[in-house]
Design a protein around this motif. Structure first.
Motif, PDB file in Angstrom:
ATOM      1  N   ALA A   1       0.821  -1.209   0.000  1.00 40.04           N
ATOM      2  CA  ALA A   1       0.000   0.000   0.000  1.00 40.04           C
ATOM      3  C   ALA A   1       0.857   1.263   0.000  1.00 40.04           C
ATOM      4  CB  ALA A   1      -0.924  -0.002   1.224  1.00 40.04           C
ATOM      5  N   ALA A   2       2.062   1.153   0.553  1.00 38.98           N
ATOM      6  CA  ALA A   2       2.968   2.302   0.595  1.00 38.98           C
ATOM      7  C   ALA A   2       3.788   2.449  -0.687  1.00 38.98           C
ATOM      8  CB  ALA A   2       3.906   2.172   1.792  1.00 38.98           C
ATOM      9  N   GLY A   3       3.567   1.549  -1.653  1.00 38.86           N
ATOM     10  CA  GLY A   3       4.274   1.645  -2.923  1.00 38.86           C
ATOM     11  C   GLY A   3       5.634   0.991  -2.929  1.00 38.86           C
ATOM     12  N   MET A   4       5.881   0.044  -1.975  1.00 44.21           N
ATOM     13  CA  MET A   4       7.189  -0.587  -1.886  1.00 44.21           C
ATOM     14  C   MET A   4       7.306  -1.851  -2.730  1.00 44.21           C
ATOM     15  SD  MET A   4       7.948  -0.107   2.202  1.00 44.21           S
ATOM     16  CE  MET A   4       9.677  -0.579   2.050  1.00 44.21           C
ATOM     17  N   GLY A   5       6.262  -2.204  -3.471  1.00 38.48           N
ATOM     18  CA  GLY A   5       6.298  -3.403  -4.298  1.00 38.48           C
ATOM     19  C   GLY A   5       4.937  -4.061  -4.338  1.00 38.48           C
ATOM     20  N   LYS A   6       4.927  -5.310  -4.748  1.00 32.02           N
ATOM     21  CA  LYS A   6       3.661  -6.047  -4.785  1.00 32.02           C
ATOM     22  C   LYS A   6       3.801  -7.325  -3.971  1.00 32.02           C
ATOM     23  CE  LYS A   6       4.699  -8.374  -9.200  1.00 32.02           C
ATOM     24  NZ  LYS A   6       4.257  -8.549 -10.606  1.00 32.02           N
ATOM     25  N   ALA A   7       2.673  -7.767  -3.440  1.00 27.87           N
ATOM     26  CA  ALA A   7       2.675  -8.937  -2.573  1.00 27.87           C
ATOM     27  C   ALA A   7       1.502  -9.834  -2.901  1.00 27.87           C
ATOM     28  CB  ALA A   7       2.617  -8.509  -1.103  1.00 27.87           C
ATOM     29  N   ARG A   8       1.681 -11.105  -2.648  1.00 28.12           N
ATOM     30  CA  ARG A   8       0.598 -12.076  -2.785  1.00 28.12           C
ATOM     31  C   ARG A   8       0.143 -12.406  -1.374  1.00 28.12           C
ATOM     32  NH1 ARG A   8       2.514 -15.312  -7.146  1.00 28.12           N
ATOM     33  NH2 ARG A   8       4.049 -16.075  -5.665  1.00 28.12           N
ATOM     34  N   VAL A   9      -1.085 -12.018  -1.056  1.00 28.74           N
ATOM     35  CA  VAL A   9      -1.568 -12.096   0.326  1.00 28.74           C
ATOM     36  C   VAL A   9      -2.931 -12.784   0.371  1.00 28.74           C
ATOM     37  CG1 VAL A   9      -0.323 -10.022   1.027  1.00 28.74           C
ATOM     38  CG2 VAL A   9      -2.644  -9.820   0.135  1.00 28.74           C
ATOM     39  N   PRO A  10      -3.376 -13.210   1.550  1.00 28.08           N
ATOM     40  CA  PRO A  10      -4.689 -13.853   1.661  1.00 28.08           C
ATOM     41  C   PRO A  10      -5.824 -12.956   1.177  1.00 28.08           C
ATOM     42  CG  PRO A  10      -3.402 -14.241   3.643  1.00 28.08           C
ATOM     43  CD  PRO A  10      -2.629 -13.250   2.827  1.00 28.08           C
ATOM     44  N   VAL A  11      -6.742 -13.545   0.432  1.00 30.58           N
ATOM     45  CA  VAL A  11      -7.880 -12.802  -0.098  1.00 30.58           C
ATOM     46  C   VAL A  11      -8.653 -12.134   1.020  1.00 30.58           C
ATOM     47  CG1 VAL A  11     -10.122 -13.048  -1.249  1.00 30.58           C
ATOM     48  CG2 VAL A  11      -8.117 -14.226  -2.174  1.00 30.58           C
ATOM     49  N   LEU A  12      -8.927 -12.862   2.084  1.00 36.00           N
ATOM     50  CA  LEU A  12      -9.747 -12.334   3.167  1.00 36.00           C
ATOM     51  C   LEU A  12      -9.115 -11.106   3.801  1.00 36.00           C
ATOM     52  CD1 LEU A  12     -12.409 -13.006   4.625  1.00 36.00           C
ATOM     53  CD2 LEU A  12     -11.079 -14.296   6.290  1.00 36.00           C
TER      54      LEU A  12
END
Length: 261
Positions: free
Chosen positions: A203-214
Motif C-alpha cells: 500500500a505504501a508503494g514498496m512493491g507487490k505482494a501475494r496475500v490472503p484474499v480475506l
C-alpha cells in the motif's frame, strides 16, 4: 474388567503410542521417557493378555487386537474430556481464549468479536498472539491458522480461500509466500514478517505482494488499499479450528456460527 480396575494411565500411553506409532514421540507428548512408555505398554499387554504392537523393518505396527479396541478407547477419552469441560463450564462459559495471527486479528477478527460481544455483553475474550500455540498448554478454546485445512482438529474456513496480488513493482516476500517468482526481479527486494506487513508495504508503494484474499478484502473495505488484482485459487486459507471436545461446547458452537456465518 471392573471400572475400578481399568488401567487408565497405561491406556492413555497406549493411545499416544498408537497415534504416533513411536514410543519416542509418544514419550515426548507425555513428557516421560521412551523406556517408561515401553514399561506401560508391556504392563498393559500383561493385564489384557494380548500383544499390542509388532516391530517391523518399517517401524511399529498395531496388532489386530490393538486396532479392534482403539476407536472405542479414543471415544471414551473424548467423553472423559467432555465430562471435565462440563464440570468446568460454570467458570468459563463466558470466557473465550483464542489464538490468532496478529495481522488477521487487527484487520478481520477484532471487528467480528466486537460485534459478537455487542450481542452477548457477558462474554470476555483472552487473545493469544501465537496462533501455533498448543491447545492444552494455552488452554485455548479456538485458534485461527493460515493453513490448507483444519489438520487433526475440527474446523471451518473463514471466508474465501486463496490469495490475491496487491501493489506494483518487485515482489514482497513474507512467511506465507516466502519465495515469490520475480517478474524482472531476481529475488524479493523486501522480506517482511507477516501478511499484514506485506499489505502495508504494498500500500505504501514498496512493491507487490501475494496475500490472503480475506485480509486484502478487509483492507479494501477500510480504504487502506485502492484496489486489488484478481484472486488466485489456492488451498490455503484462514481456518477456525479446535479439538473435537472444544468444538462440541455450546459456547464454542455459538461463536463459530457467528464468525463463519
Amino acid at each position: 474388567m471392573k471400572r475400578t480396575h481399568l488401567p487408565l494411565n497405561a491406556l492413555r500411553v497406549f493411545d499416544a503410542a498408537a497415534r504416533h506409532l513411536s514410543f519416542t514421540r509418544a514419550a515426548d507428548e507425555l513428557a516421560v521417557t521412551p523406556a517408561a512408555v515401553g514399561q506401560q505398554i508391556r504392563a498393559l499387554e500383561d493385564v489384557l493378555g494380548v500383544v499390542l504392537f509388532r516391530r517391523t523393518p518399517k517401524g511399529l505396527e498395531l496388532t489386530d487386537e490393538a486396532s479392534a479396541g482403539l476407536e472405542a478407547l479414543r471415544s471414551g477419552f473424548l467423553h472423559f474430556e467432555d465430562a471435565v469441560r462440563a464440570m468446568q463450564a460454570g467458570q468459563s462459559s463466558h470466557v473465550y481464549t483464542i489464538a490468532a495471527p496478529r495481522e488477521f486479528f487487527a484487520a478481520w477478527l477484532a471487528p467480528k468479536l466486537a460485534a459478537f460481544r455487542k450481542e452477548n455483553p457477558e462474554v470476555r475474550f483472552s487473545l493469544v498472539a501465537n496462533e501455533e500455540a498448543d491447545f492444552t498448554e494455552a488452554n485455548l478454546d479456538l485458534a485461527v491458522r493460515w493453513a490448507e485445512g483444519p489438520g487433526e482438529h475440527e474446523g471451518v474456513a473463514l471466508g474465501e480461500t486463496g490469495q490475491v496480488c496487491v501493489g506494483e513493482g518487485c515482489w514482497i516476500a513474507w512467511p506465507g509466500d516466502p519465495a515469490p517468482e520475480g517478474e524482472g526481479c531476481d529475488s524479493p527486494l523486501l522480506t517482511v514478517g507477516d501478511a499484514g506487513q506485506a499489505l502495508a508495504a504494498a500500500a505504501a508503494g514498496m512493491g507487490k505482494a501475494r496475500v490472503p484474499v480475506l485480509l486484502a478484502q478487509s483492507w479494501l473495505e477500510n480504504g487502506r488499499l485502492p484496489a486489488v488484482g484478481a484472486s488466485e485459487p489456492g488451498r490455503h486459507g484462514y481456518w477456525l479450528i479446535a479439538p473435537t471436545p472444544q468444538w462440541r461446547q455450546k459456547k464454542v458452537k455459538a461463536l463459530v456460527a457467528f464468525l463463519a456465518g
